[in-house]
Each structure stands twice: as structure tokens, then as C-alpha cells.
Design an enzyme around this catalytic site. Structure first.
Site, PDB file in Angstrom:
ATOM      1  N   ASP A   3       0.851  -1.179   0.000  1.00 49.93           N
ATOM      2  CA  ASP A   3       0.000   0.000   0.000  1.00 49.93           C
ATOM      3  C   ASP A   3       0.887   1.229   0.000  1.00 49.93           C
ATOM      4  O   ASP A   3       2.102   1.135  -0.119  1.00 49.93           O
ATOM      5  CB  ASP A   3      -0.945  -0.016   1.189  1.00 49.93           C
ATOM      6  N   THR A  22       1.741   3.407   2.303  1.00 52.11           N
ATOM      7  CA  THR A  22       2.704   3.646   3.373  1.00 52.11           C
ATOM      8  C   THR A  22       3.860   2.660   3.346  1.00 52.11           C
ATOM      9  O   THR A  22       4.862   2.879   4.009  1.00 52.11           O
ATOM     10  CB  THR A  22       2.020   3.548   4.735  1.00 52.11           C
ATOM     11  N   GLU A  35      16.410  11.479   8.538  1.00 47.41           N
ATOM     12  CA  GLU A  35      17.129  12.225   9.583  1.00 47.41           C
ATOM     13  C   GLU A  35      18.630  12.116   9.375  1.00 47.41           C
ATOM     14  O   GLU A  35      19.370  13.091   9.504  1.00 47.41           O
ATOM     15  CB  GLU A  35      16.751  11.673  10.956  1.00 47.41           C
ATOM     16  N   PHE A  68       8.100  13.616  16.957  1.00 46.68           N
ATOM     17  CA  PHE A  68       7.289  13.500  15.748  1.00 46.68           C
ATOM     18  C   PHE A  68       6.283  12.377  15.937  1.00 46.68           C
ATOM     19  O   PHE A  68       6.602  11.334  16.503  1.00 46.68           O
ATOM     20  CB  PHE A  68       8.192  13.183  14.550  1.00 46.68           C
TER      21      PHE A  68
END
Lengths: 350, 501
Positions: free
Chosen positions: B185, B187, B298, B345
Site C-alpha cells: 500500500d 505507506t 534524519e 514527531f
């Protein structure tokens, strides 16, 4: 209005940042054609030309071999005479009683006619039908140690029920020796005896290794039942060739065993008078007894099987070659492109 | 009365299974969520048996041969029994040479049934060679040699991670190549879990001359040779740094000092170097620094900051340490920032913030997040390059890049003290609305931000390493094809997808 991507949504796994230092020892596998399975190999493709050629080649090889074998087998002259029924007196109602009665004479006279010239040596065989020398009890009933070594004369544990008689060991012991064949044959041609050579009728290795030179028959056929021929107590087992021939047991119920050789040529039209003693009992188990005179060739005795087998296979190959040729000429099929085979494909698509 | 200091129990303090605890001298331990009702225990299942197709086929063959053996033995025993019984008729032996009148139980005509049963077992033993037990050993040897060949296969060696193929067991060699469909999918995008810093927008100016894979694919379809040549030329000239694919002479090698908005650029790079949760690892021999990060983007940010003059080299419980390029003197200067708070986050907030105090005592809030949530929190007085930055973000998204908006704000002591009190109280509470209280406290600060710019990160070379088309594996994915980084079926379709989302 277009929206941006979600930030930092990849889950799990830590990413290594920064440039990696040059490694001293890499773990890359070494290259060689063997380890990468790239050695050259022969990959035959069965095209119609190849298939037809191979079939023709096999046919060309096999059919002559079959013809030669068949011709050699047909050259053998063989006389087979069954005598177990003919030698019973005409007025006998119980054959078993006849064969078991020692007072009745068992002499019998048979006349053989020679159909073709028979060159020496002529082999004399006796043939038995429906006699199971391959029965497990029969085959196991012997003592090889006893046959070889005079010190092992009492080693009769495997010879039951013919291991001992009257409390003493039997030499040679066992059912095989006990039931040795005991018919005899004499041959007369033109009122002259044909001598039968009974030497060297057994295997040389049997005489030298399996039957001792110092082992003599002892207490043989002294039991309540007598199964076959009596042996000369003064002759060692390695010289009793009738016993050695009989104790090499046959694998099938129909078998022939060598009785002797005749070293005189027989001419076509000769009449052979056989004087035989019909001693061996085959009537209780419906067996047959036959006397066989036969010459031999490089192939052996009279046996068409090998020739017919070669001819059959060769003929089949010729037929297949012919059928494929017709198929190839009448309805040819286009050969596929070899480039589609896996080993011819581009390395990029591998 | 002195009040005892309290610490919150937040997800940051929980050590899940397979977690590592670093840089900690001692801990107070609390055991929570144990027992068989936990999800990890309920998911623990007995491992299924691994038997390959060849072994199952061999089992079937062995059973067939065993049946044939039993059948042969039964038929032979029946005939053996019949003939043994016939050997003695009315007390008279037929096959006299076998002495049926003086016989053991194995050949006794009067008890032929027992003789037949015993003969069955004799036949089973005599014909036992019919069963090819050594076939299993032969197959096992063949599989072992095949595993050795798999270990030595150069085509299965991965150059980037220096990882050869390793067959741990030879049980399932012939089960290779069974995958024919991958279902995913949005994600779960098909990436290599590595990201590259490729472009950025600072103070309304776009930096970065790299070409993305999607741009290259579209250029190829249009037939533009200029872009393709430029891409290949650029590709060959630069040295490969993992996670850094940025090329722009205006800001590299310290040249950003002479740019018109050098102050904004300095703050931008400082934010990249400070606003993260990475942990640096220094190689003792070579002195190079690598970063352990929660997510690869990051790590890409910290690497980019390092390449542009802001090297993050140490982290403690309370502080972050950098080597910064000083614009006034042009030299590397050591700076430390006291880490006051980290606002984590999560998918609801879509942003991350840190509150730090620099060596001069000033308090800054550094924040990065999705443009949908960051633009509404910007200060309304700053309109200089807001629209330009939004345009840059749209261009980056069209090129298949992931974007983040960077902003900051300076705090005064009273404001921070008020926030600190409320935030700490919210974190220490154990009521049901704890998350809402934390969100409310953080929301007090994350507003009136000053826009710095945006970053663009590309998923690293997914097409080159995952050649789906050549392996014949089909991929089925929800929503648009951009996340898969595969060439869309048609350009118009791709554009319609983009505009609809």
C-alpha cells in the site's frame, strides 16, 4: 492544491550515514568457472537428422549381430529323448511303487537316430523338469566347511535332516548330496561301445577350492531313506565329479547338468542304442527326465534367444527410422530458434 | 518544603524487546505489559515444518515401494503356503528331496499356515533392498553441494553492503524463485530504506542541481538529450557520499557565507544539525563519523549539514555538540547547545521540534515538519518568500521528492518558564487525557514561527536495485505510482493522480 509528502514516515531500520571507509577484506566470492557454474557442457539437441541417423546406426549394428548369433545357434545339433514314461513296464499301475522297489530291474533300452553330422566333442546331459533345486530348505541344507576340511567332518549343524545317521556324522551331509542323481547311461553304435568321458565335467574352481582332496565319504546313504547314488568311500570328494556337478544347484526348476562327453564323431543316419538305468524317482512330484546329446559352438548350446533379441531391437530401430523419415518428408515441422534456449539467451536477461 | 523531582513515564522510557540501552549509568526498573496476554506472546506460534517438494515426493515414492514390497511378500507367502501343504499327501511326500516328513516349523506341511506367515517375514527381510533408504542421503548430499554453489554465486553478492549470499540450511534450495506478486500500500513504499539529500530551498532561493529518477524518466520519454547528457555528466564527476547527492557551488565548500541571505542559511544548516535524534558514532581509526538514526531521512539531514560546514559530533543526555563554520572568521568553531525539550514527531502532529539554549543563553525553538501543518503556524508578519517556498515545494513533489519545511523561533525566559511548567506537569500526569495535555502545552510554543526553507529528499536508486520488470514479479499498489518510483503508464495519468491528491 497539491499537498506535500509525509515527513519521516519510514518505519524501522537505522540508516547508516556518511561515506564508508574502504574495506580491507571484501567478502565478495571468488570467480571461477566452476563456482559460477559456467563450465562448458555438451547439450544435445535431437533434430530429426540426428534421431534418424542414430536409429539407422543401431539397426545396422544389431541386425548383423542377431543374424550371426541365430546362425550359430541353428548350427548346433541336439537330440532330446524323454525316457521316464517310456521306461516304465507296460503293465505297471503304480509308478511310485515301481521306482521304489529295489527288486525290479530298472534297465531300459532306448534307440536314438542322429539327424545330422555331429562333430566331437558331443556333450551328454541329463535334464530334469519340475525339480526345485532353488527351494530355500534344499539350498541351505549343506555344510561347505565339511566339504572342504576333513577336520570339520562333524560340522553338520546346517545339514538337517540329513546331518547324522545312526548317531554318526554323514560326509557329505545335507539334502543336496543325499538326493544326488543316480541314473546311468551307456551308448552303443554299430555294435561298438561309445566311451563316455566323465572327467572334467565340473568347474575347475569347485574341484580345487570347494571340495577337499582329503575328504572322503563316510556314513553316506546309511539312513533309513536312500535318496540317490552311493559314493565310493575310497575316492575323495574332489574326484567325485558327479557329486560336484549335482551340488552346484540350479536356479530354475527346469535344468540340465553335464553327464559326460563323447569324443567320437557321429554321422547322419547313425543309430545309437542307449542302455540306461532308470533309478531316480521323478514320479511322486510329476517331474520329467530327459537325455540330451548336443554339440556346441562359440555361442554355447542351442539357444535362439540372443539372436532373436538382437534381431527384434534392430528391426524396431529400422522401423522407427523409416517412420521418422516418412514423417519428416511428408509433414516437416519447423525447427525452433536456438536463441530461445536458456543458455543462448542474453546475459542481461538472465 | 522541598518538592521531589518527578520524571514522566513516556514511550521514550520504554525498552521494547530487542532494544538497546546506551549511555546510561543506572536505571530504575519498572516491569509493565508482561504475560501471555501481550501481543508479542499471542503472536508467537509454533514454526511450521519445512519440507521441500522433493522430500514430499520422495516420501510418496517410498510409500509406493513399501506397498509393492508388502504385496510381493504376501503373494509369495500365499503360494509358498499352498505348495508346502501339497508336499505331503496322505502321508506320502511329493517332493521327496525336501524331506517334508521330517521338517521344522518353517517348512511343515501339516502347519502350512504358520509356515506361510513366517515366510512373509523372511521375504520382507530378503527383499528389503527394494526400499532405497540411501536415496535420502544422496539427495541430502546433492542439496549440500547446491548450498555451497549458492554461497559462491557472484550474482547474489551485494556490493554496497558487502554481503554475499548465505544459505543457512540446505533444506529448501529448490523452493527459490517462488515469489510472483508483491502486494503493498502507499505507506509501505518499495524503497531501499535509504534517502539522499538532493535539493533545498532557503530564503526563497532554490539550491541543488541534481536530477531525480522521475525527472530522468520523463525527460527520456520526451526525448530531451540535453537533460540526459547533463545528468550523466553530473553523475560521473562527484564522489559518492551515502545519503548526500547535493551539488551546488553557491553553498558548498563554505561559499554560502557570501550569499545574500547568509544568516538564514546559517540558521537553516544549524537547524538541520540540531533538530534530530541521531546518535553519532566516531570510528577510532579513521576518525570518520557515522550516524545511527531512527529514520534514514534524519541521517540524510545530518550528513547534509556536515557536508556544508555544520558537523554534529557528540550528544549527551542534556546537550548537542557541533563544529560550526563561523561566517565572520571562516574557521570551524565548537558550539554546544543545551537540549531543554524534545517534542517528538508522530503521525498526528506531522512535525518535530527541539528547544535548545545556546552558549549565550538564548533559547530557540527549532521545528521541521510537513508543509500542510507548518505553513499555518508561521508568523503572519513574514511574507517575503513564503509563496516562493511553496512553489519550490510543489516542484519538488512533482519530481518525486519528499519535502519538509524548516522554521524556528526565539523564546524569552518568561515564555519558556511558563511552557516548561505546563509541559512537565502534562508529562508527569497519568490521567486519560495525558496526550491531549501534552499536545496543548506544545501548541503554545509551536506558533509564530519564522520560515527558513524546505528540504527535498529522494529515495535512493530504487529502480536500479529493484528491477521488478526483469524478474517477472508483479507489483500491485494502492493510490498513485509515484511512491513506487516506477515509470507511470502515461504522463497525463500521473499528472491527474498528482492533482487529485
Amino acid at each position: 492544491m497539491s499537498s506535500g509528502q509525509e515527513a519521516g514516515s519510514s518505519s524501522g531500520g537505522s540508516g547508516d550515514g556518511g561515506a564508508a571507509a574502504p574495506r580491507r577484506n571484501t567478502r565478495k566470492p571468488k570467480y571461477s568457472k566452476f563456482t559460477q557454474q559456467e563450465l562448458p557442457a555438451c547439450k544435445p539437441i535431437l533434430t530429426p537428422k540426428w534421431v534418424i541417423s542414430v536409429f539407422v546406426l543401431v539397426g545396422v549394428i544389431f541386425v548383423p549381430i542377431g543374424l550371426v548369433s541365430l546362425k550359430a545357434s541353428r548350427k548346433v545339433v541336439e537330440i532330446v529323448d524323454r525316457y521316464d514314461d517310456a521306461c516304465v513296464p507296460a503293465n505297471t499301475t503304480d509308478k511310485l511303487a515301481y521306482i521304489q522297489n529295489p527288486t525290479i530291474s530298472k534297465n531300459c533300452r532306448r534307440t536314438l537316430k542322429v539327424p545330422k553330422d555331429m562333430d566331437a566333442p558331443i556333450f551328454v546331459y541329463y535334464q530334469l523338469d519340475n525339480f526345485y533345486q532353488n527351494h530355500r530348505r534344499y539350498v541351505k541344507s549343506r555344510s561347505d566347511a565339511q566339504l572342504r576340511d576333513p577336520k570339520k567332518a562333524n560340522d553338520t549343524s546346517t545339514c538337517d535332516p540329513e546331518g547324522t545317521a545312526n548317531g554318526m556324522a554323514i560326509v557329505p551331509c545335507g539334502l543336496i548330496a543325499w538326493s544326488i542323481f543316480n541314473d546311468t547311461y551307456g551308448f552303443v553304435r554299430n555294435s561298438k561301445n561309445l566311451p563316455v568321458d566323465k572327467k572334467n565335467i565340473s568347474w575347475k574352481s569347485d574341484r580345487e577350492h570347494k571340495f577337499g582332496r582329503d575328504v572322503f565319504p563316510k556314513n553316506f546313504q546309511n539312513g533309513s531313506l536312500i535318496g540317490g547314488k552311493t559314493l565310493d568311500p575310497n575316492k575323495s570328494l574332489s574326484k567325485q565329479e558327479d557329486l560336484i556337478v549335482w551340488m552346484r544347484t540350479a536356479a530354475l526348476p527346469t535344468f540340465r547338468k553335464l553327464y559326460g562327453r563323447i569324443h567320437t564323431d557321429l554321422k547322419k543316419g547313425d543309430t545309437i542304442t542307449v542302455t540306461l538305468e532308470n533309478n531316480y524317482n521323478t514320479y511322486s512330484f510329476s517331474g520329467k527326465k530327459k537325455l540330451v546329446l548336443s554339440t556346441s559352438t562359440w555361442l554355447g548350446g542351442k539357444n535362439d534367444f540372443l539372436g532373436l533379441a538382437y534381431l527384434s531391437v534392430g528391426g524396431l530401430c529400422f522401423f522407427l527410422a523409416f517412420a521418422f523419415t516418412l514423417l519428416y518428408l511428408i509433414k516437416p515441422r519447423k525447427m525452433g530458434d536456438n536463441n530461445y534456449l536458456s543458455w543462448n539467451r542474453n546475459p542481461a536477461g538472465r | 518544603i522541598e518538592i521531589e523531582e518527578q520524571y514522566p513515564l513516556s514511550p521514550q522510557q520504554i525498552l521494547l524487546r530487542d532494544s538497546k540501552l546506551r549511555n546510561t549509568e543506572y536505571v530504575y526498573g519498572v516491569v509493565i505489559f508482561t504475560g501471555h496476554d501481550t501481543k508479542v506472546m499471542q503472536n508467537a506460534m509454533k514454526a511450521p515444518s519445512k519440507r521441500s517438494k522433493i522430500e514430499r515426493k520422495m516420501d510418496r515414492i517410498i510409500y509406493l515401494l513399501l506397498s509393492a514390497l508388502v504385496l510381493i511378500s504376501v503373494i509369495g507367502s500365499v503360494f509358498f503356503g499352498i505348495t508346502t501343504r501339497d508336499d505331503l499327501q496322505d502321508g506320502r511326500p511329493k517332493r521327496w528331496y525336501l524331506r517334508p516328513d521330517d521338517s521344522t516349523i518353517y517348512f511343515k506341511p501339516t502347519k502350512a499356515a504358520i509356515s506361510a506367515i513366517l515366510h512373509f517375514f523372511t521375504a520382507m527381510m530378503l527383499y528389503g533392498n527394494f526400499i532405497p533408504i540411501s536415496l535420502y542421503i544422496s539427495i541430502e548430499i546433492v542439496k549440500l553441494l547446491q548450498a555451497l554453489f549458492i554461497n559462491q554465486d557472484i550474482h547474489m553478492y551485494h556490493e554496497e553492503t558487502d554481503t554475499p549470499a548465505h544459505a543457512r540450511t540446505s533444506n529448501l534450495n529448490e523452493e527459490l524463485g517462488q515469489v510472483d506478486t508483491i502486494l503493498t500500500d502507499k505507506t509501505g513504499t518499495l524503497t531501499c530504506n535509504s534517502m539522499e539529500f538532493i535539493k533545498c530551498s532557503i530564503a526563497g532561493t532554490a539550491y541543488g542541481r541534481g536530477i531525480t529518477e522521475v525527472e530522468r524518466a520523463m525527460a527520456k520519454r520526451k526525448g530531451s538529450p540535453l537533460i540526459a547528457d547533463m545528468a550523466s555528466n553530473t553523475q560521473g564527476s562527484q564522489a559518492a557520499i551515502k545519503g548526500f547527492n547535493f551539488t551546488d557551488e553557491r553553498v558548498m565548500n563554505g561559499n554560502w557565507v557570501s550569499q545574500p541571505h547568509s544568516g538564514v542559511i546559517q540558521m537553516f544548516l544549524r537547524l538541520l544539525a540540531v533538530c534530530h535524534t541521531c546518535i553519532p558514532e566516531v570510528d577510532e581509526e579513521s576518525g570518520t563519523i557515522s550516524y545511527e538514526a531512527e529514520s534514514p531521512d534524519e541521517a540524510a539531514f545530518v550528513v547534509a549539514a556536515r557536508e556544508l560546514g555544520f558537523t554534529f559530533y557528540q550528544r549527551t543526555q542534556t546537550g548537542v555538540f557541533l563544529h560550526e563554520l563561523d561566517p565572520s572568521s571562516g574557521k570551524q568553531v565548537d558550539r554546544s547547545y543545551k537540549l531543554l525539550h524534545v517534542l517528538e514527531f508522530n503521525s498526528a502532529r506531522k512535525r518535530m521540534s527541539v528547544i535548545v539554549r545556546n552558549e549565550e543563553g538564548k533559547i530557540f525553538l527549532f521545528s521541521k515538519g510537513a508543509d500542510s501543518v507548518m505553513f499555518e503556524r508561521l508568523s503572519s508578519s513574514d511574507c517575503a518568500y513564503r509563496e516562493v517556498t511553496q512553489d519550490h515545494i510543489n516542484e519538488y513533489a512533482d519530481a518525486g521528492l519528499r519535502t519538509l519545511v524548516l522554521a524556528y523561533r526565539q523564546l524569552d525566559e518568561a515564555e519558556y518558564a511558563n511552557f516548561d511548567r505546563k509541559f512537565t506537569a502534562a508529562k508527569n500526569s497519568v490521567s486519560a487525557d495525558r496526550d491531549e495535555m501534552i499536545e496543548e502545552a506544545a501548541d503554545l510554543l509551536e506558533r509564530k514561527l519564522i520560515l527558513l526553507g524546505a528540504t527535498a529528499v529522494e529515495f535512493g536508486h530504487a529502480l536500479r536495485q529493484f528491477s521488478v520488470r526483469s524478474t517477472g514479479v508483479g507489483v500491485s499498489a494502492r493510490r498513485d505510482a509515484r511512491d513506487l518510483h516506477l515509470p507511470p503508464p502515461s504522463q497525463s495519468h500521473s499528472h491527474s493522480q498528482t492533482t487529485s491528491t
